[in-house]
Enzyme design. Structure first.
Site, PDB file in Angstrom:
ATOM      1  N   ASP A  14       0.802  -1.229   0.000  1.00 39.96           N
ATOM      2  CA  ASP A  14       0.000   0.000   0.000  1.00 39.96           C
ATOM      3  C   ASP A  14       0.832   1.275   0.000  1.00 39.96           C
ATOM      4  O   ASP A  14       0.412   2.300   0.549  1.00 39.96           O
ATOM      5  CB  ASP A  14      -0.975   0.007   1.196  1.00 39.96           C
ATOM      6  CG  ASP A  14      -1.890  -1.190   1.182  1.00 39.96           C
ATOM      7  OD1 ASP A  14      -2.231  -1.665   0.087  1.00 39.96           O
ATOM      8  OD2 ASP A  14      -2.266  -1.657   2.275  1.00 39.96           O
ATOM      9  N   GLY A  41      -4.444  -4.292  -3.843  1.00 37.98           N
ATOM     10  CA  GLY A  41      -5.433  -3.252  -4.109  1.00 37.98           C
ATOM     11  C   GLY A  41      -4.680  -1.995  -4.478  1.00 37.98           C
ATOM     12  O   GLY A  41      -4.032  -1.390  -3.634  1.00 37.98           O
TER      13      GLY A  41
HETATM   14  P1  GDP Z   1      -0.711   0.406  -3.545  1.00 34.53           P
HETATM   15  O1  GDP Z   1      -1.307  -0.878  -3.081  1.00 34.53           O
HETATM   16  O2  GDP Z   1       0.763   0.479  -3.305  1.00 34.53           O
HETATM   17  O3  GDP Z   1      -1.060   0.758  -4.964  1.00 34.53           O
HETATM   18  O4  GDP Z   1      -1.353   1.538  -2.617  1.00 34.53           O
HETATM   19  P2  GDP Z   1      -2.916   1.683  -2.231  1.00 34.53           P
HETATM   20  O5  GDP Z   1      -3.632   2.217  -3.421  1.00 34.53           O
HETATM   21  O6  GDP Z   1      -3.421   0.466  -1.594  1.00 34.53           O
HETATM   22  O7  GDP Z   1      -2.813   2.758  -1.077  1.00 34.53           O
HETATM   23  C1  GDP Z   1      -2.272   4.032  -1.282  1.00 34.53           C
HETATM   24  C2  GDP Z   1      -3.341   5.075  -0.940  1.00 34.53           C
HETATM   25  O8  GDP Z   1      -2.737   6.347  -0.850  1.00 34.53           O
HETATM   26  C3  GDP Z   1      -4.410   5.194  -1.998  1.00 34.53           C
HETATM   27  O9  GDP Z   1      -5.611   5.528  -1.382  1.00 34.53           O
HETATM   28  C4  GDP Z   1      -3.905   6.354  -2.867  1.00 34.53           C
HETATM   29  O10 GDP Z   1      -4.966   7.030  -3.527  1.00 34.53           O
HETATM   30  C5  GDP Z   1      -3.271   7.234  -1.832  1.00 34.53           C
HETATM   31  N1  GDP Z   1      -2.105   8.015  -2.271  1.00 34.53           N
HETATM   32  C6  GDP Z   1      -1.113   7.654  -3.118  1.00 34.53           C
HETATM   33  N2  GDP Z   1      -0.160   8.610  -3.171  1.00 34.53           N
HETATM   34  C7  GDP Z   1      -0.565   9.586  -2.322  1.00 34.53           C
HETATM   35  C8  GDP Z   1       0.024  10.835  -1.883  1.00 34.53           C
HETATM   36  O11 GDP Z   1       1.121  11.224  -2.288  1.00 34.53           O
HETATM   37  N3  GDP Z   1      -0.684  11.544  -0.970  1.00 34.53           N
HETATM   38  C9  GDP Z   1      -1.874  11.145  -0.481  1.00 34.53           C
HETATM   39  N4  GDP Z   1      -2.482  11.909   0.421  1.00 34.53           N
HETATM   40  N5  GDP Z   1      -2.449   9.987  -0.851  1.00 34.53           N
HETATM   41  C10 GDP Z   1      -1.792   9.221  -1.749  1.00 34.53           C
HETATM   42  P1  IMO Z   2      -0.864  -4.147  -2.288  1.00 37.83           P
HETATM   43  O1  IMO Z   2      -0.424  -4.682  -3.635  1.00 37.83           O
HETATM   44  C1  IMO Z   2      -0.940  -4.599   2.013  1.00 37.83           C
HETATM   45  C2  IMO Z   2      -0.987  -8.667   3.588  1.00 37.83           C
HETATM   46  C3  IMO Z   2      -2.222  -9.102   4.341  1.00 37.83           C
HETATM   47  C4  IMO Z   2      -1.601 -10.062   5.339  1.00 37.83           C
HETATM   48  C5  IMO Z   2      -0.508 -10.739   4.526  1.00 37.83           C
HETATM   49  C6  IMO Z   2      -0.910 -12.082   3.927  1.00 37.83           C
HETATM   50  O2  IMO Z   2      -2.141  -3.418  -2.336  1.00 37.83           O
HETATM   51  O3  IMO Z   2       0.243  -3.383  -1.656  1.00 37.83           O
HETATM   52  P2  IMO Z   2      -2.489 -12.735   1.891  1.00 37.83           P
HETATM   53  O4  IMO Z   2      -3.932 -12.459   1.638  1.00 37.83           O
HETATM   54  O5  IMO Z   2      -1.561 -12.194   0.862  1.00 37.83           O
HETATM   55  O6  IMO Z   2      -2.205 -14.178   2.177  1.00 37.83           O
HETATM   56  O7  IMO Z   2      -2.164 -11.964   3.275  1.00 37.83           O
HETATM   57  O8  IMO Z   2      -0.188  -9.840   3.472  1.00 37.83           O
HETATM   58  N1  IMO Z   2      -1.226  -8.154   2.226  1.00 37.83           N
HETATM   59  C7  IMO Z   2      -1.160  -6.863   1.893  1.00 37.83           C
HETATM   60  N2  IMO Z   2      -0.974  -5.773   2.670  1.00 37.83           N
HETATM   61  N3  IMO Z   2      -1.065  -4.459   0.673  1.00 37.83           N
HETATM   62  C8  IMO Z   2      -1.211  -5.542  -0.114  1.00 37.83           C
HETATM   63  O9  IMO Z   2      -1.189  -5.481  -1.457  1.00 37.83           O
HETATM   64  C9  IMO Z   2      -1.318  -6.818   0.497  1.00 37.83           C
HETATM   65  N4  IMO Z   2      -1.504  -8.074   0.035  1.00 37.83           N
HETATM   66  C10 IMO Z   2      -1.435  -8.877   1.108  1.00 37.83           C
HETATM   67  O10 IMO Z   2      -2.855  -8.019   4.960  1.00 37.83           O
HETATM   68  O11 IMO Z   2      -0.976  -9.345   6.374  1.00 37.83           O
HETATM   69 MG    MG Z   3      -2.849  -1.569  -1.850  1.00 40.49          MG
END
Ligand code: GDP
Ligand code: IMO
Ligand code: MG
Length: 428
Positions: A14, A41
């Site tokens: 994330d 996600g």
């Molecule tokens: P990913 O899994 O690495 O693609 O990250 P996620 O999308 O799960 O989580 C990142 C969250 O931070 C999302 O809700 C993005 O819209 C938000 N986001 C990404 N870059 C920035 C930033 O520079 N500032 C803020 N405030 N939000 C950001």
């Molecule tokens: P993105 O791509 C954050 C975490 C789960 C759990 C562990 C194992 O959005 O960064 P799983 O379902 O993979 O067997 O769960 O890994 N986890 C993530 N945490 N971002 C993700 O993906 C994750 N995918 C799995 O929360 O701790």
């Molecule tokens: Mg994510």
């Protein structure tokens, strides 16, 4: 920069990989998801629209790009089809835009069930998985009872394997977890073939496609899922995911030779602080009002599961570790804006374990639980960095924060993200 670029999570997922991949996609011909599954996600925000991508590469939202889901990904077909449906407003025809590896393994309903039963049965040590069936699907793959996309073109062969796999899953549910299930081979078969019909024209030998593309000098952007600290080999085992979510997964996840993958530039994405969903060691976790503040200001709730994310200060011990494992050429620091307005900002530069100062990330979860972060305290910046697009606009204290990251990791920060939207970033 070389022709290919790898974007990886440097923390526990994330980090903002989706946003970064979406904005960089314009410079590439291919965008590749190569490991993990719908546990990921990845959020992309375009104007007032928000897209959450789980299996499809974040490059899909731009026209004229080839997006590949390669052999290392485990695919729940019902989720892939639902995801395609959700982005229909941007992509009306996936042919020529999305390719799915014939060697990718399939996540079946029994994998999701076993994920749930396994988590429920763990007493004090739940992993806190996303319940997307990821662990059991990779268990099937490595146990050689998995079923691949290629098998669906051979209905008799597929049905035979499915029957065996369902029988095995039923036995595990009943004999290991004491749960009688109504798993039904025919029902799963029919549903799978229904979904398969919708994606069959997209199936390809993605290893061959990528090999040819890279040999020709076409530009490939690899999109990591999860993060380095969740890597099955190098992460905080057993609180990890079941794939190699660091750069280590690139070869086996794509079917590309190391010498081709090795030519790529590798950038690690890191938040300006740390979050973690699920259980496991988290040395810089803040359980006080600072942690709460980061969660609220950063909207730190899971994209896939909606769970509140645990939050803490930036951990440079973990980031140094991630830089070494992945061979980062550069760092992208996201969510700088979330730290705006704080009096002070802390970064961990070492840990103290039983009175000893440690600078290398330990393997043992027992040792990790004992780690007390050794912090460097920096002056906060009292101005807003939200939406800034030029380095000259950054407050002096924010520049000092970035400099500290570079000094500690010895990796240059190449980009800073200042908001969730596409255009909110600064090249450094
Ligand atoms: P990913 O899994 O690495 O693609 O990250 P996620 O999308 O799960 O989580 C990142 C969250 O931070 C999302 O809700 C993005 O819209 C938000 N986001 C990404 N870059 C920035 C930033 O520079 N500032 C803020 N405030 N939000 C950001
Ligand atoms: P993105 O791509 C954050 C975490 C789960 C759990 C562990 C194992 O959005 O960064 P799983 O379902 O993979 O067997 O769960 O890994 N986890 C993530 N945490 N971002 C993700 O993906 C994750 N995918 C799995 O929360 O701790
Ligand atoms: Mg994510």
């Amino acid at each position: 920069m070389s022709d290919s670029l790898v974007i990886l999570g440097s923390q526990w997922g994330d980090e903002g990989k989706g946003k970064v991949v979406d904005l960089l996609t314009t410079d590439f011909d291919y965008i590749v998801r190569y490991q993990g599954g719908s546990n990921a996600g990845h959020t992309v925000i375009i104007g007032d629209k928000k897209y959450a991508l789980h299996l499809i590469p974040s490059g899909i939202l731009r026209e004229g790009k080839k997006n590949l889901i390669t052999n290392g990904v485990v695919i729940a077909l019902e989720e892939l089809v639902a995801e395609m449906e959700k982005i229909k407003d941007v992509v009306d025809n996936f042919e020529g835009r999305l390719y799915i590896s014939d060697r990718a393994h399939i996540v079946f309903p029994y994998h999701k069930l076993l994920d749930q039963l396994s988590e429920q049965s763990k007493k004090g040590s739940k992993v806190g998985t996303t319940l997307k069936g990821i662990g059991p699907a990779y268990m099937s793959k490595y146990g050689r009872t998995g079923i691949r996309i290629a098998d669906l073109f051979e209905p008799t062969y597929f049905k035979e394997r499915l029957k065996n796999a369902v029988e095995e899953a039923k036995k595990i549910a009943e004999n290991v977890y004491g749960v009688k299930t109504d798993l039904d081979t025919q029902k799963i078969y029919d549903e799978t073939m229904g979904y398969f019909e919708k994606i069959a024209p997209l199936v390809a030998d993605t290893s061959l496609m990528l090999y040819n593309a890279m040999e020709k000098g076409e530009k490939v952007l690899f999109e990591g899922a999860q993060g380095t600290m969740l890597d099955i080999d190098m992460g905080t085992y057993p609180y990890v995911t079941s794939s190699n979510s660091s750069a280590l997964g690139l070869c086996n996840g794509t079917g590309l030779p190391p010498k081709l993958v090795g030519k790529a530039t590798v950038w690690g994405v890191s938040k300006a602080y740390v979050t973690r969903v699920g259980a496991g060691p988290f040395p810089t976790e803040l359980k006080d009002r600072h942690g709460e503040l980061l969660r609220e200001r950063g909207h730190e709730y899971g994209t896939t599961t909606g769970r509140p994310r645990r939050t803490g200060w930036l951990d440079l011990v973990a980031l140094r570790f991630a830089s070494r494992i992945n061979g980062f050429d550069g760092l992208v620091i996201t969510k700088l804006d979330v730290l705006d307005g704080l009096d002070e900002v802390k970064v961990a530069v070492a840990y103290e374990i039983d009175g000893k100062v440690v600078k290398d990330f330990p393997a043992s979860p027992v040792e990790l639980e004992k780690c007390k972060p050794v912090y460097k305290t920096l002056k906060g910046w009292k101005k807003s960095t939200y939406g800034l697009t030029d380095k000259s606009q950054l407050p002096e204290e924010a520049l000092q924060f970035i400099k500290t990251i570079e000094e500690e990791t010895k990796i240059p920060v190449v980009m800073v993200s200042t908001g969730a939207e596409r255009n909110q970033y600064i090249w450094l």
